[in-house]
Write an enzyme that holds these catalytic residues in place. Structure first.
Site, PDB file in Angstrom:
ATOM      1  N   HIS A 149      44.104  27.567  21.784  1.00 25.96           N
ATOM      2  CA  HIS A 149      44.646  26.439  22.538  1.00 25.96           C
ATOM      3  C   HIS A 149      44.525  25.145  21.733  1.00 25.96           C
ATOM      4  O   HIS A 149      43.812  25.080  20.724  1.00 25.96           O
ATOM      5  CB  HIS A 149      43.926  26.290  23.889  1.00 25.96           C
ATOM      6  CG  HIS A 149      42.478  25.959  23.723  1.00 25.96           C
ATOM      7  ND1 HIS A 149      41.515  26.909  23.504  1.00 25.96           N
ATOM      8  CD2 HIS A 149      41.833  24.766  23.716  1.00 25.96           C
ATOM      9  CE1 HIS A 149      40.332  26.327  23.377  1.00 25.96           C
ATOM     10  NE2 HIS A 149      40.499  25.019  23.489  1.00 25.96           N
ATOM     11  N   ASP A 151      43.450  21.237  22.399  1.00 26.43           N
ATOM     12  CA  ASP A 151      42.716  20.486  23.433  1.00 26.43           C
ATOM     13  C   ASP A 151      43.558  19.408  24.101  1.00 26.43           C
ATOM     14  O   ASP A 151      43.425  19.151  25.306  1.00 26.43           O
ATOM     15  CB  ASP A 151      41.447  19.863  22.829  1.00 26.43           C
ATOM     16  CG  ASP A 151      40.362  20.908  22.604  1.00 26.43           C
ATOM     17  OD1 ASP A 151      40.529  22.058  23.052  1.00 26.43           O
ATOM     18  OD2 ASP A 151      39.347  20.570  21.966  1.00 26.43           O
ATOM     19  N   HIS A 207      42.781  26.171  18.071  1.00 25.18           N
ATOM     20  CA  HIS A 207      41.502  26.882  17.895  1.00 25.18           C
ATOM     21  C   HIS A 207      41.207  27.802  19.061  1.00 25.18           C
ATOM     22  O   HIS A 207      41.885  27.765  20.095  1.00 25.18           O
ATOM     23  CB  HIS A 207      40.353  25.877  17.728  1.00 25.18           C
ATOM     24  CG  HIS A 207      40.182  24.976  18.916  1.00 25.18           C
ATOM     25  ND1 HIS A 207      40.871  23.788  19.057  1.00 25.18           N
ATOM     26  CD2 HIS A 207      39.425  25.087  20.040  1.00 25.18           C
ATOM     27  CE1 HIS A 207      40.530  23.212  20.200  1.00 25.18           C
ATOM     28  NE2 HIS A 207      39.653  23.995  20.818  1.00 25.18           N
ATOM     29  N   ARG A 217      25.504  31.574  25.253  1.00 23.26           N
ATOM     30  CA  ARG A 217      25.891  30.484  24.349  1.00 23.26           C
ATOM     31  C   ARG A 217      26.040  29.201  25.155  1.00 23.26           C
ATOM     32  O   ARG A 217      26.756  29.156  26.152  1.00 23.26           O
ATOM     33  CB  ARG A 217      27.233  30.846  23.713  1.00 23.26           C
ATOM     34  CG  ARG A 217      27.887  29.810  22.810  1.00 23.26           C
ATOM     35  CD  ARG A 217      29.327  30.258  22.627  1.00 23.26           C
ATOM     36  NE  ARG A 217      30.032  29.654  21.513  1.00 23.26           N
ATOM     37  CZ  ARG A 217      30.752  28.548  21.593  1.00 23.26           C
ATOM     38  NH1 ARG A 217      30.822  27.875  22.745  1.00 23.26           N
ATOM     39  NH2 ARG A 217      31.416  28.098  20.552  1.00 23.26           N
TER      40      ARG A 217
HETATM   41  O1  LIG Z   1      32.609  25.703  22.923  1.00 28.81           O
HETATM   42  C1  LIG Z   1      33.351  25.617  21.948  1.00 28.81           C
HETATM   43  O2  LIG Z   1      32.989  25.900  20.788  1.00 28.81           O
HETATM   44  C2  LIG Z   1      34.772  25.147  22.120  1.00 28.81           C
HETATM   45  C3  LIG Z   1      35.293  25.236  23.507  1.00 28.81           C
HETATM   46  C4  LIG Z   1      36.712  24.765  23.567  1.00 28.81           C
HETATM   47  O3  LIG Z   1      37.487  24.987  22.690  1.00 28.81           O
HETATM   48  C5  LIG Z   1      37.182  23.989  24.718  1.00 28.81           C
HETATM   49  O4  LIG Z   1      36.451  23.847  25.721  1.00 28.81           O
HETATM   50  O5  LIG Z   1      38.296  23.464  24.648  1.00 28.81           O
HETATM   51 FE   LIG Z   2      39.102  23.615  22.816  1.00 29.78          FE
END
Ligand SMILES: O=C(O)CCC(=O)C(=O)O
Ligand SMILES: [Fe+2]
Length: 238
Positions: A149, A151, A207, A217
């Site tokens: 996606h 952001d 990403h 995590r």
């Molecule tokens: O937690 C992460 O490493 C990225 C999470 C992510 O890409 C997002 O929340 O948009």
């Molecule tokens: Fe993200």
């Protein structure tokens, strides 16, 4: 691609890490305890005490938006600030929010410096949240964090995304690496407690996060917008 990675000062990430370690026992309790444990406190004692005020159904929480108080509970969201009302002060302290502000400011300055812009042009934007990911199956499409996606598309107002990791890849969980999708050369970030990664939020930084195979995590997302109209104040609970 416009990415930088810096380390937060040890004292800051250690405090956040404390939360993550506790989180391995009871996720939400850990989230709520965010930085509020004194160095000498017995972890189990504090956990036991805090658990009393937390309904069992919160335990599966995976996202806590610090700005709105929205907490994901299975398929739903509960507003933690509304739920606890004045009693929220028995869960969060002013020092916890001060810690957040200090962190936000450090990240803001680091982004400004790395990208050669003035820090005053960056405004905190929402959502700003803790995330917890483990290997339990996603229950809603919303839980499917592993899709590629952008952001800016997902969150609308993000211009710069930052991620502070609170647990260690391979020590605390397997899978869960962050992957920048670049044609022919994907680049990965291995989460480590205290590692901060930041990048511009547009389509140049498509990403995804690998599925977490084991363990838990934790991360915190803090994003900035250049549009003052989309800026928010630092989270508070008063
Ligand atoms: O937690 C992460 O490493 C990225 C999470 C992510 O890409 C997002 O929340 O948009
Ligand atoms: Fe993200």
């Amino acid at each position: 691609m416009g990415t930088k990675s810096v380390r937060a000062p040890r004292d800051v990430w250690k405090k956040w890490l404390r939360v993550a370690v506790l989180g391995a026992c009871t996720t939400l309790v850990a989230l709520l305890l965010w930085g509020s444990l004194g160095g000498d406190d017995s972890i189990t004692e504090v956990l036991a005490h805090r658990s009393e005020v937390l309904p069992g159904r919160f335990i599966e929480a995976s996202i806590l938006d610090l700005h709105s108080g929205a907490l994901s509970v299975g398929k739903h969201f509960v507003n933690l600030y509304r739920y606890f009302g004045d009693k929220i002060q028995t869960i969060f302290s002013e020092e916890d929010f001060q810690l957040y502000r200090d962190l936000r400011q450090k990240v803001q300055l680091a982004i400004a410096q790395a990208f050669g812009i003035s820090a005053s042009l960056l405004h905190l934007t929402k959502p700003t949240f803790f995330s917890r990911i483990n290997s339990t199956a996603a229950r809603t499409a919303h839980d499917e964090y592993w899709h590629a996606h952008v952001d800016k598309v997902t969150y609308g107002s993000f211009d710069y995304t930052s991620l502070l990791y609170l647990s260690d890849y391979l020590d605390d969980f397997g899978g869960g690496r962050f992957v920048f999708m670049e044609e022919g050369a994907n680049k990965t970030v291995e989460p480590r407690a205290g590692r901060v990664s930041f990048f511009t939020s547009g389509s140049e930084n498509l990403h995804r996060v690998e599925k977490v195979h084991w363990g838990t995590r934790y991360a915190i997302t803090i994003a900035f917008t250049c549009d003052p109209d989309h800026g928010i104040a630092d989270p508070t609970f008063t």
